[in-house]
Design an enzyme around this catalytic site. Structure first.
Site, PDB file in Angstrom:
ATOM      1  N   GLY A  25       0.800  -1.230   0.000  1.00  0.00           N
ATOM      2  CA  GLY A  25       0.000   0.000   0.000  1.00  0.00           C
ATOM      3  C   GLY A  25       0.829   1.275   0.000  1.00  0.00           C
ATOM      4  O   GLY A  25       0.324   2.341   0.361  1.00  0.00           O
ATOM      5  N   SER A  27       2.102   2.983  -2.637  1.00  0.00           N
ATOM      6  CA  SER A  27       1.607   3.940  -3.632  1.00  0.00           C
ATOM      7  C   SER A  27       0.270   4.532  -3.191  1.00  0.00           C
ATOM      8  O   SER A  27       0.044   5.725  -3.326  1.00  0.00           O
ATOM      9  CB  SER A  27       1.463   3.280  -5.003  1.00  0.00           C
ATOM     10  OG  SER A  27       2.732   2.855  -5.453  1.00  0.00           O
ATOM     11  N   GLU A  95       8.824   4.645  -5.962  1.00  0.00           N
ATOM     12  CA  GLU A  95       9.774   3.636  -6.457  1.00  0.00           C
ATOM     13  C   GLU A  95      11.221   4.106  -6.292  1.00  0.00           C
ATOM     14  O   GLU A  95      12.066   3.901  -7.170  1.00  0.00           O
ATOM     15  CB  GLU A  95       9.486   3.262  -7.919  1.00  0.00           C
ATOM     16  CG  GLU A  95       8.069   2.771  -8.177  1.00  0.00           C
ATOM     17  CD  GLU A  95       7.748   1.417  -7.536  1.00  0.00           C
ATOM     18  OE1 GLU A  95       8.676   0.756  -7.048  1.00  0.00           O
ATOM     19  OE2 GLU A  95       6.555   1.064  -7.516  1.00  0.00           O
ATOM     20  N   GLN A  97      13.601   3.005  -4.609  1.00  0.00           N
ATOM     21  CA  GLN A  97      14.656   1.980  -4.503  1.00  0.00           C
ATOM     22  C   GLN A  97      15.436   1.821  -5.800  1.00  0.00           C
ATOM     23  O   GLN A  97      16.558   1.333  -5.805  1.00  0.00           O
ATOM     24  CB  GLN A  97      14.046   0.635  -4.073  1.00  0.00           C
ATOM     25  CG  GLN A  97      13.257  -0.124  -5.142  1.00  0.00           C
ATOM     26  CD  GLN A  97      11.813   0.348  -5.291  1.00  0.00           C
ATOM     27  OE1 GLN A  97      11.408   1.304  -4.662  1.00  0.00           O
ATOM     28  NE2 GLN A  97      11.045  -0.326  -6.125  1.00  0.00           N
TER      29      GLN A  97
HETATM   30  P1  ADP Z   1       2.716  -0.942  -3.231  1.00  0.00           P
HETATM   31  O1  ADP Z   1       2.894   0.456  -3.784  1.00  0.00           O
HETATM   32  O2  ADP Z   1       3.256  -1.107  -1.829  1.00  0.00           O
HETATM   33  O3  ADP Z   1       3.189  -2.026  -4.172  1.00  0.00           O
HETATM   34  P2  ADP Z   1      -0.080  -0.498  -3.780  1.00  0.00           P
HETATM   35  O4  ADP Z   1      -0.479   0.750  -3.054  1.00  0.00           O
HETATM   36  O5  ADP Z   1       0.206  -0.365  -5.235  1.00  0.00           O
HETATM   37  O6  ADP Z   1       1.149  -1.198  -3.036  1.00  0.00           O
HETATM   38  O7  ADP Z   1      -1.230  -1.620  -3.648  1.00  0.00           O
HETATM   39  C1  ADP Z   1      -1.846  -1.976  -2.416  1.00  0.00           C
HETATM   40  C2  ADP Z   1      -3.118  -2.763  -2.753  1.00  0.00           C
HETATM   41  O8  ADP Z   1      -2.768  -4.012  -3.373  1.00  0.00           O
HETATM   42  C3  ADP Z   1      -3.962  -3.178  -1.571  1.00  0.00           C
HETATM   43  O9  ADP Z   1      -4.840  -2.164  -1.125  1.00  0.00           O
HETATM   44  C4  ADP Z   1      -4.738  -4.373  -2.114  1.00  0.00           C
HETATM   45  O10 ADP Z   1      -5.918  -3.922  -2.771  1.00  0.00           O
HETATM   46  C5  ADP Z   1      -3.833  -4.939  -3.207  1.00  0.00           C
HETATM   47  N1  ADP Z   1      -3.216  -6.246  -2.900  1.00  0.00           N
HETATM   48  C6  ADP Z   1      -2.955  -7.221  -3.804  1.00  0.00           C
HETATM   49  N2  ADP Z   1      -2.317  -8.261  -3.230  1.00  0.00           N
HETATM   50  C7  ADP Z   1      -2.134  -7.970  -1.929  1.00  0.00           C
HETATM   51  C8  ADP Z   1      -1.522  -8.643  -0.807  1.00  0.00           C
HETATM   52  N3  ADP Z   1      -0.938  -9.852  -0.920  1.00  0.00           N
HETATM   53  N4  ADP Z   1      -1.528  -8.017   0.387  1.00  0.00           N
HETATM   54  C9  ADP Z   1      -2.118  -6.806   0.517  1.00  0.00           C
HETATM   55  N5  ADP Z   1      -2.705  -6.126  -0.490  1.00  0.00           N
HETATM   56  C10 ADP Z   1      -2.730  -6.681  -1.707  1.00  0.00           C
END
Ligand code: ADP
Ligand code: ZN
Length: 206
Positions: A25, A27, A95, A97
């Site tokens: 979460g 982003s 991003e 990293q």
């Molecule tokens: P990050 O930027 O950390 O990759 P995002 O903000 O893009 O994360 O996405 C978070 C969203 O991804 C959550 O709100 C949920 O809807 C979805 N999601 C998909 N798979 C998972 C998981 N394994 N655990 C938690 N959320 C997940």
């Protein structure tokens, strides 16, 4: 969490870092903070490392739930420095990293001259080891939030990025780019995270 990252001593800028695994979460949280800064009528500029072309929307930061804000894709911290306008009050970078270590100098000089700097990035790589300049950014930040995803194997809080090549856990020494094989990432907890090493394989063979 200090009121969703907001911190101010009234005079200078500061650095806030949102870190954690993929799908935790980051982003979403960055977009939320940017939206609120815009509501507060701050001048905001958003950047993201060009290396991440998630959902092909390279001019947007997309969270996995489909929310977006406009972002300028960059390859280097120097590009960000050139693009920042003098009256910008909030700079957000997603991003992080993937960016060179000079991102630490950039964030520091922006904060020193009064800018609120919001940095989001994955703090550990698929091996569970520190990723890029994230450790340095965590050290110089005023506020740090470490988010967790949900482990797709057992449902516990996930703190690791599981890399899969052809459906199997990627080995410790797997090259960054694997030509001709399908690659995927999953969020996993420490117990379900697997990074086979060559020496462990040999032990198993005995
Ligand atoms: P990050 O930027 O950390 O990759 P995002 O903000 O893009 O994360 O996405 C978070 C969203 O991804 C959550 O709100 C949920 O809807 C979805 N999601 C998909 N798979 C998972 C998981 N394994 N655990 C938690 N959320 C997940
Ligand atoms: Zn697990």
């Amino acid at each position: 969490m200090i009121s969703d990252g907001y911190y101010s001593n009234g005079t200078s800028g500061w650095i806030e870092v949102i870190c954690g695994v993929m799908f935790s979460g980051k982003s979403e949280e960055l977009i939320r903070r940017v939206r609120r800064a815009i509501i507060a009528r701050k001048k905001v500029q958003v950047f993201k490392s060009h290396l991440d072309e998630r959902y092909a929307g390279i001019y947007h930061i997309s969270s996995h739930d489909g929310r977006t804000v406009e972002a300028v894709p960059v390859d280097t911290p120097e590009q960000i420095a050139q693009l920042i306008e003098p009256d910008t009050q909030v700079v957000a970078i997603d991003e992080a990293q993937f960016l060179a270590p000079t991102v630490v100098d950039l964030a520091t000089s922006l904060a020193n001259r009064g800018t609120r700097v919001i940095v989001a990035g994955t703090d550990s790589d698929f091996r569970g080891e520190p990723f890029g300049a994230m450790p340095q950014l965590l050290a110089v930040a005023e506020v740090v939030d470490k988010l967790h995803a949900i482990c797709v194997i057992c449902g516990s809080p996930a703190s690791r990025n599981q890399r899969l090549i052809g459906g199997k856990p990627a080995r410790y020494d797997s090259p960054t780019i694997m030509v001709g094989s399908t690659e995927a990432y999953e969020a996993r907890c420490r117990a379900c995270h697997s990074v086979p090493r060559r020496d462990e394989d040999q032990v198993r063979l005995l």
